[in-house]
Design a protein around this motif. Structure first.
Motif, PDB file in Angstrom:
ATOM      1  N   PHE A   8      37.033  28.984  41.650  1.00 13.71           N
ATOM      2  CA  PHE A   8      37.756  30.243  41.585  1.00 13.71           C
ATOM      3  C   PHE A   8      37.667  30.756  40.163  1.00 13.71           C
ATOM      4  CE2 PHE A   8      41.172  27.302  40.572  1.00 13.71           C
ATOM      5  CZ  PHE A   8      41.916  27.963  39.612  1.00 13.71           C
ATOM      6  N   SER A   9      37.736  32.067  40.025  1.00  8.84           N
ATOM      7  CA  SER A   9      37.614  32.718  38.723  1.00  8.84           C
ATOM      8  C   SER A   9      38.892  33.454  38.380  1.00  8.84           C
ATOM      9  CB  SER A   9      36.458  33.726  38.724  1.00  8.84           C
ATOM     10  OG  SER A   9      35.228  33.054  38.812  1.00  8.84           O
ATOM     11  N   ILE A  10      39.236  33.382  37.105  1.00 14.23           N
ATOM     12  CA  ILE A  10      40.399  34.081  36.591  1.00 14.23           C
ATOM     13  C   ILE A  10      39.920  35.065  35.543  1.00 14.23           C
ATOM     14  CG2 ILE A  10      42.553  33.854  35.303  1.00 14.23           C
ATOM     15  CD1 ILE A  10      42.689  30.986  36.449  1.00 14.23           C
ATOM     16  N   ARG A  11      40.275  36.325  35.710  1.00 12.03           N
ATOM     17  CA  ARG A  11      39.947  37.363  34.725  1.00 12.03           C
ATOM     18  C   ARG A  11      41.173  37.517  33.819  1.00 12.03           C
ATOM     19  NH1 ARG A  11      36.698  42.910  35.898  1.00 12.03           N
ATOM     20  NH2 ARG A  11      35.856  41.601  37.534  1.00 12.03           N
ATOM     21  N   GLY A  40      33.706  33.918  28.177  1.00 10.95           N
ATOM     22  CA  GLY A  40      34.398  33.105  29.159  1.00 10.95           C
ATOM     23  C   GLY A  40      34.127  31.633  28.979  1.00 10.95           C
ATOM     24  N   TYR A  41      34.650  30.860  29.924  1.00  9.63           N
ATOM     25  CA  TYR A  41      34.470  29.408  29.942  1.00  9.63           C
ATOM     26  C   TYR A  41      34.243  28.962  31.375  1.00  9.63           C
ATOM     27  CZ  TYR A  41      36.792  29.553  25.389  1.00  9.63           C
ATOM     28  OH  TYR A  41      37.137  29.839  24.105  1.00  9.63           O
ATOM     29  N   TRP A  42      33.472  27.890  31.526  1.00  7.28           N
ATOM     30  CA  TRP A  42      33.424  27.162  32.779  1.00  7.28           C
ATOM     31  C   TRP A  42      34.137  25.852  32.520  1.00  7.28           C
ATOM     32  CZ3 TRP A  42      28.285  27.386  35.980  1.00  7.28           C
ATOM     33  CH2 TRP A  42      28.108  28.689  36.480  1.00  7.28           C
ATOM     34  N   LEU A  43      35.122  25.533  33.351  1.00  6.67           N
ATOM     35  CA  LEU A  43      35.937  24.342  33.183  1.00  6.67           C
ATOM     36  C   LEU A  43      35.662  23.378  34.327  1.00  6.67           C
ATOM     37  CD1 LEU A  43      39.182  26.190  32.081  1.00  6.67           C
ATOM     38  CD2 LEU A  43      37.285  25.347  30.661  1.00  6.67           C
ATOM     39  N   HIS A  57      36.328  29.160  36.616  1.00  5.67           N
ATOM     40  CA  HIS A  57      35.559  30.036  35.733  1.00  5.67           C
ATOM     41  C   HIS A  57      36.542  31.017  35.108  1.00  5.67           C
ATOM     42  CE1 HIS A  57      31.561  29.488  38.193  1.00  5.67           C
ATOM     43  NE2 HIS A  57      32.114  28.334  37.824  1.00  5.67           N
ATOM     44  N   VAL A  58      36.669  30.952  33.793  1.00  3.08           N
ATOM     45  CA  VAL A  58      37.568  31.857  33.081  1.00  3.08           C
ATOM     46  C   VAL A  58      36.730  33.007  32.551  1.00  3.08           C
ATOM     47  CG1 VAL A  58      39.248  32.094  31.223  1.00  3.08           C
ATOM     48  CG2 VAL A  58      39.067  29.919  32.464  1.00  3.08           C
ATOM     49  N   ILE A  59      37.119  34.215  32.914  1.00  3.48           N
ATOM     50  CA  ILE A  59      36.385  35.430  32.556  1.00  3.48           C
ATOM     51  C   ILE A  59      37.207  36.194  31.532  1.00  3.48           C
ATOM     52  CG2 ILE A  59      35.513  37.627  33.432  1.00  3.48           C
ATOM     53  CD1 ILE A  59      35.356  36.195  36.212  1.00  3.48           C
TER      54      ILE A  59
END
Length: 152
Positions: A8-11, A40-43, A57-59
């Protein structure tokens, strides 16, 4: 056709605080991320050598240049990025790209297509009936095979 939850991605407008929450507090690990045209970052929740372990996924939203993010994922109003509205999209691994494209065309749905640089994924982005963005990730080899077929 196969499908399984991918990430899941967070904007966010606060990239550092979001990273700190998932890494420092929850224990995910920062790992490799493709060269997207936005920060961003992928964690990761497992070995960082396997991109499939990048569960979050941090956007980041660059207030000085939103063009890369908006061009790739589309525009979102910052006021909508609170609570569940900050969840940018839900992603699934999938197979049978040709079959899915055929079903979408038959339903009159036009996906937004992207190929992720450097990780071998071809993506379809769709909006569900509630406006939730759904990302389907296919092996890039499926897209390459489709591109090599003669058009009729």
């Amino acid at each position: 056709m196969g499908i399984s939850l991918n990430h899941f991605s967070i904007r966010t407008t606060d990239l550092a605080a979001t990273r700190a929450f998932y890494v420092d507090l929850l224990g995910l690990q920062e790992g490799p991320r493709p060269a997207f045209p936005f920060p961003g970052y992928w964690l990761y929740q497992g070995p960082k050598e396997a991109y499939a372990n990048a569960a979050v996924h941090v956007i980041g939203i660059d207030p000085n240049d939103r063009s890369g993010l908006e061009g790739y994922l589309g525009e979102r109003n910052e006021t909508s990025l609170k609570g569940s509205g900050a969840v940018d999209h839900v992603a699934f691994f999938a197979t049978d790209l040709a079959g899915m494209l055929q079903r979408l065309r038959a339903a009159g749905v036009e996906p937004r297509e992207r190929t992720v640089p450097g990780v071998g994924l071809h993506q379809l982005f769709l909006d569900d009936p509630s406006g939730v963005v759904v990302e389907l990730n296919y092996p890039v080899a499926e897209k390459q095979a489709l591109d090599q077929q003669p058009t009729t």
